[in-house]
Design a protein around this motif. Structure first.
Motif, short mmCIF file in Angstrom:
data_model
loop_
_atom_site.label_atom_id
_atom_site.label_comp_id
_atom_site.label_asym_id
_atom_site.label_seq_id
_atom_site.Cartn_x
_atom_site.Cartn_y
_atom_site.Cartn_z
N UNK A 158 -4.17 -43.16 59.46
CA UNK A 158 -3.12 -42.93 58.47
C UNK A 158 -1.98 -42.14 59.12
N UNK A 159 -0.77 -42.61 58.94
CA UNK A 159 0.42 -41.93 59.45
C UNK A 159 1.24 -41.42 58.26
N UNK A 160 1.51 -40.13 58.24
CA UNK A 160 2.28 -39.52 57.16
C UNK A 160 3.55 -38.91 57.75
N UNK A 161 4.69 -39.27 57.18
CA UNK A 161 5.95 -38.69 57.63
C UNK A 161 6.48 -37.71 56.59
N UNK A 162 7.03 -36.62 57.08
CA UNK A 162 7.68 -35.65 56.21
C UNK A 162 8.95 -35.16 56.91
N UNK A 163 9.89 -34.70 56.10
CA UNK A 163 11.13 -34.13 56.63
C UNK A 163 11.06 -32.62 56.53
N UNK A 164 11.43 -31.95 57.61
CA UNK A 164 11.50 -30.50 57.57
C UNK A 164 12.96 -30.09 57.81
N UNK A 165 13.32 -28.99 57.21
CA UNK A 165 14.69 -28.48 57.33
C UNK A 165 14.66 -27.16 58.09
N UNK A 166 15.49 -27.06 59.10
CA UNK A 166 15.65 -25.83 59.87
C UNK A 166 16.97 -25.20 59.45
N UNK A 167 16.88 -24.01 58.89
CA UNK A 167 18.06 -23.32 58.35
C UNK A 167 18.40 -22.14 59.25
N UNK A 168 19.65 -22.08 59.70
CA UNK A 168 20.11 -21.01 60.58
C UNK A 168 21.23 -20.23 59.91
N UNK A 169 21.14 -18.91 59.94
CA UNK A 169 22.20 -18.02 59.48
C UNK A 169 22.55 -17.06 60.61
N UNK A 170 23.86 -16.74 60.74
CA UNK A 170 24.27 -15.82 61.80
C UNK A 170 25.52 -15.06 61.37
N UNK A 171 25.66 -13.83 61.88
CA UNK A 171 26.84 -13.02 61.58
C UNK A 171 27.03 -11.99 62.69
N UNK A 172 28.26 -11.51 62.81
CA UNK A 172 28.58 -10.48 63.80
C UNK A 172 27.93 -9.15 63.41
N UNK A 173 27.55 -8.37 64.40
CA UNK A 173 27.02 -7.03 64.15
C UNK A 173 27.81 -6.01 64.96
N UNK A 174 27.79 -4.77 64.51
CA UNK A 174 28.59 -3.72 65.13
C UNK A 174 27.83 -3.11 66.31
N UNK A 175 27.78 -3.87 67.40
CA UNK A 175 27.17 -3.40 68.64
C UNK A 175 28.08 -3.78 69.80
N UNK A 176 28.09 -2.98 70.86
CA UNK A 176 28.97 -3.29 71.99
C UNK A 176 28.65 -4.67 72.58
N UNK A 177 29.71 -5.38 72.92
CA UNK A 177 29.55 -6.72 73.50
C UNK A 177 28.96 -6.61 74.91
N UNK A 178 28.00 -7.47 75.20
CA UNK A 178 27.43 -7.53 76.54
C UNK A 178 28.40 -8.24 77.48
#
Length: 225
Positions: A1-21
């Motif tokens: 038996x072969x079962x297919x499903x869809x998965x969602x990868x959710x990414x969130x990002x924002x700037x933070x107050x730290x010195x830039x490397x």
């Protein structure tokens, strides 16, 4: 038996107050979460996976990070974009799905949908997968139960299941041989030789084989017609 499903990868990002490397590249905090989609496209907890392992850029202090509970939230800080590998594990032996995820900072939040495949899932995993939609064998299961106005067969799958647990060891070995000899491509079987376990989804057996099992169980006196 072969079962297919869809998965969602959710990414969130924002700037933070730290010195830039690196000059011109602000520091970011980013988070990746993983969901499974149901047949209506709605997000559900990805309970079909027991853990998610994120393989980050080797410059991270801990580039391999493991999470055991949905939504397998992975949060880190950094300044650079990169492609990560995510391994998603099930309880099945060798049950691993691997996806590639592009971590980028083009938008504060973005989503990517992947299709994953489960091959011969166990009964327990099938039950979890049914929470997000039917399985390929479900229509055949309905027909064997006489659903949709179809004529019922001369055997009862539930009675067969009840009768099998009443058999002795020699009779069970005979049943296993019958299944091996007369199964078809749709038959779902799991045979764990090391632990001495054999399981089969009766609803995936072809009709002639079900009739053989029915007749054998009646002959052994463990069920009645």
């Amino acid at each position: 038996m072969i079962v297919e499903r869809k998965i969602k990868v959710v990414t969130e990002q924002h700037n933070i107050d730290k010195p830039a490397v690196n000059e011109g590249f602000p520091m970011k905090e980013w988070t990746v979460e993983i969901y499974i989609l149901d047949q209506d496209g709605k997000e559900k907890p990805a309970r079909c996976f027991t853990k998610a392992v994120y393989h980050l850029h080797p410059s991270f202090a801990n580039p391999t990070q493991t999470f055991m509970e949905p939504p397998f939230r992975c949060t880190n800080e950094g300044w650079g974009e990169f492609e990560m590998i995510i391994d998603l594990f099930t309880t099945e032996k060798g049950g691993k799905q691997t996806i590639l995820h592009d971590l980028n900072f083009q938008a504060p939040q973005y989503e990517v949908v992947h299709t994953v495949t489960f091959k011969n899932p166990s009964q327990a995993l099938q039950a979890i997968l049914r929470e997000t939609g039917p399985l390929p064998s479900d229509e055949e299961r309905k027909l064997k139960k006489g659903a949709d106005g179809k004529k019922k067969k001369s055997w009862d799958v539930d009675k067969i299941a009840d009768g099998l647990v009443k058999l002795g060891e020699d009779d069970l070995l005979h049943v296993i041989q019958l299944v091996h000899d007369h199964k078809d491509d749709n038959t779902y079987i799991q045979n764990n030789v090391e632990q001495g376990e054999f399981s089969v989804d009766l609803y995936t057996l072809p009709d002639p084989l079900l009739k053989m099992l029915w007749d054998f169980l009646i002959k052994q006196g463990v069920i009645s017609a």
